[in-house]
Design a protein around this motif. Structure first.
Motif, PDB file in Angstrom:
ATOM      1  N   LEU A 240      31.830  15.897  20.904  1.00 16.50           N
ATOM      2  CA  LEU A 240      31.819  16.682  19.665  1.00 16.50           C
ATOM      3  C   LEU A 240      32.881  16.188  18.686  1.00 16.50           C
ATOM      4  O   LEU A 240      32.628  16.073  17.482  1.00 16.50           O
ATOM      5  N   TYR A 243      31.811  13.078  17.062  1.00 15.41           N
ATOM      6  CA  TYR A 243      30.877  13.396  15.974  1.00 15.41           C
ATOM      7  C   TYR A 243      31.638  13.808  14.713  1.00 15.41           C
ATOM      8  O   TYR A 243      31.361  13.316  13.609  1.00 15.41           O
ATOM      9  N   GLN A 324      20.923  14.593  16.816  1.00 17.36           N
ATOM     10  CA  GLN A 324      22.231  15.224  16.991  1.00 17.36           C
ATOM     11  C   GLN A 324      22.134  16.733  17.115  1.00 17.36           C
ATOM     12  O   GLN A 324      22.883  17.363  17.862  1.00 17.36           O
ATOM     13  N   LEU A 328      23.809  18.413  20.403  1.00 14.68           N
ATOM     14  CA  LEU A 328      24.950  19.304  20.229  1.00 14.68           C
ATOM     15  C   LEU A 328      24.572  20.770  20.398  1.00 14.68           C
ATOM     16  O   LEU A 328      25.439  21.599  20.701  1.00 14.68           O
TER      17      LEU A 328
END
Length: 426
Positions: A240, A243, A324, A328
């Motif tokens: 995370l 990202y 994504q 996520l």
């Protein structure tokens, strides 16, 4: 046991009910999220204004905050176990507000980074104490459900924060984002001062003697479940952070659509919020382990599928966002549940446990996330491979931690605190 509707010794008036308690805890956790995500649209302006030429150095505005956040957690937990949750929390918020103002006045990039590190260290008080308070008030699946509801609001913040940051930049300089962070901290601090109860039981108060601290720390790091789920969550959290560190460059430089940064961030974060809400329902029906284990399995497999498509077939911005969003969103089925499993046996040392678990998770994840961000080479591929490695590592750690209880389904238990009744504190 005393209802939260009874008078609080540390606040005026009646204690808040369960809905206000959850809303306040979520708002406190959001203090950290907005401190990260609202800055993303301003990275280019900050770099330009403070003379930062190398693009990858912009990531330090995010990473320094995260590193400070990780180290700071080491101190807030023992203080909360000694002096109580409320006074320690209010101190952390006050320091957060002060360093937000310091950052707004920083004359150089180096001083800004230092200020961000201290701001993150102050924000660590919210993470540590919110987790400790949830552990004080709830147990088992109830704890996971509350954490999911808190996380749902926490996930909504990334949907709004970049757009809010971008809006602020249309009417003011990048410094004004820090002014808004300071204002938000002051408002949440006032709400906490007026309404939050003290949840630490007298029998759970601990001293700051070295031997007492060492005993608490040993209990945390020698417990297989505590350490294993902390490290598994760390691996996923690293993805995370990778990202968050990389998304601005991916949208700006890979897909050449800088005007869509807020939309992209929101399109990925919104499914995470929905997944957190869904998780709050699923854990009561299927149990912590089953939901968490399927979540980490989905994370690893979806990340692997995304990187394979991007590497060997290719993708546009829409394909990247969809991939994504799926990966996520899976994180939301892991985070609250792994937090709960890591804290499950730590009631006696909740503050210390929250600190140590937070330090391990944040520092290691920040380092890994930074490495993923620094691998940016003008394409999204290094990030996607890094995300996949994080997912596979998290899955392996779960298997090693709980080999005999994989996908275990627990019997649901009725939770009166989440059906309109107030949670209980001693």
């Amino acid at each position: 046991m005393v209802s939260l509707h009874h008078p609080s010794p540390l606040g005026a008036g009646p204690r808040p009910g369960s809905r206000e308690t959850i809303a306040l805890l979520a708002a406190l956790m959001a203090l950290n999220a907005i401190g990260i995500d609202a800055m993303i649209p301003a990275l280019a302006d900050i770099a330009s204004h403070l003379g930062v030429e190398e693009e990858n150095r912009r990531q330090l505005v995010i990473i320094a905050y995260t590193m400070g956040f990780g180290v700071g957690q080491l101190f807030w937990g023992p203080l909360a176990d000694r002096f109580g949750r409320k006074p320690t929390l209010l101190t952390g918020i006050a320091v957060y507000v002060c360093f937000a103002l310091v950052c707004s006045a920083a004359p150089s990039f180096e001083l800004l980074i230092a200020g961000r590190a201290f701001q993150g260290a102050a924000a660590a008080a919210t993470r540590v104490i919110v987790l400790a308070m949830v552990r004080d008030l709830f147990e088992g699946e109830a704890m996971a459900r509350v954490m999911s509801l808190v996380a749902m609001v926490f996930m909504v913040v990334p949907v709004l924060a970049p757009s809010v940051g971008q809006l602020i930049l249309t009417v003011g300089p990048w410094q004004s984002i820090f002014w808004v962070l300071a204002l938000y901290g002051a408002v949440i601090g006032a709400w906490a001062f007026l309404r939050i109860p003290e949840t630490l039981r007298d029998e759970h108060r601990r001293t700051l003697h070295l031997s007492d601290l060492a005993e608490g720390a040993k209990a945390v790091v020698t417990d297989r479940q505590s350490l294993g789920y902390t490290l598994a969550q760390t691996a996923l959290f690293a993805g995370l952070l990778g990202y968050i560190s990389s998304i601005q460059q991916i949208v700006f430089d890979v897909f050449k659509r800088p005007e869509l940064i807020g939309v992209v961030f929101g399109a990925v974060a919104a499914p995470m919020a929905l997944a957190s809400f869904t998780n709050s329902k699923l854990v009561g029906r299927f149990g912590l382990r089953r939901v968490a284990h399927f979540g980490v399995l989905a994370f690893a497999m979806l990340a692997l599928g995304h990187v394979m498509v991007a590497t060997f077939i290719g993708e546009g911005l829409a394909g990247f966002v969809i991939g994504q969003a799926l990966v996520l969103a899976s994180f939301s089925f892991c985070s609250a549940n792994m937090n709960t499993l890591a804290m499950e046996r730590m009631a006696r040392v909740a503050g210390m446990a929250s600190s140590i678990q937070g330090v391990l998770s944040t520092i290691l994840a920040a380092l890994a996330g930074f490495a993923i961000g620094q691998a940016f080479d003008g394409t999204q591929i290094p990030y996607l491979w890094g995300l996949t490695l994080c997912g596979i590592s998290g899955l392996a750690l779960v298997v090693l931690t709980d080999p005999h209880r994989l996908f275990e389904r627990l019997q649901p238990r009725h939770d009166p605190a989440l059906h309109g009744q107030a949670p209980q504190v001693g």
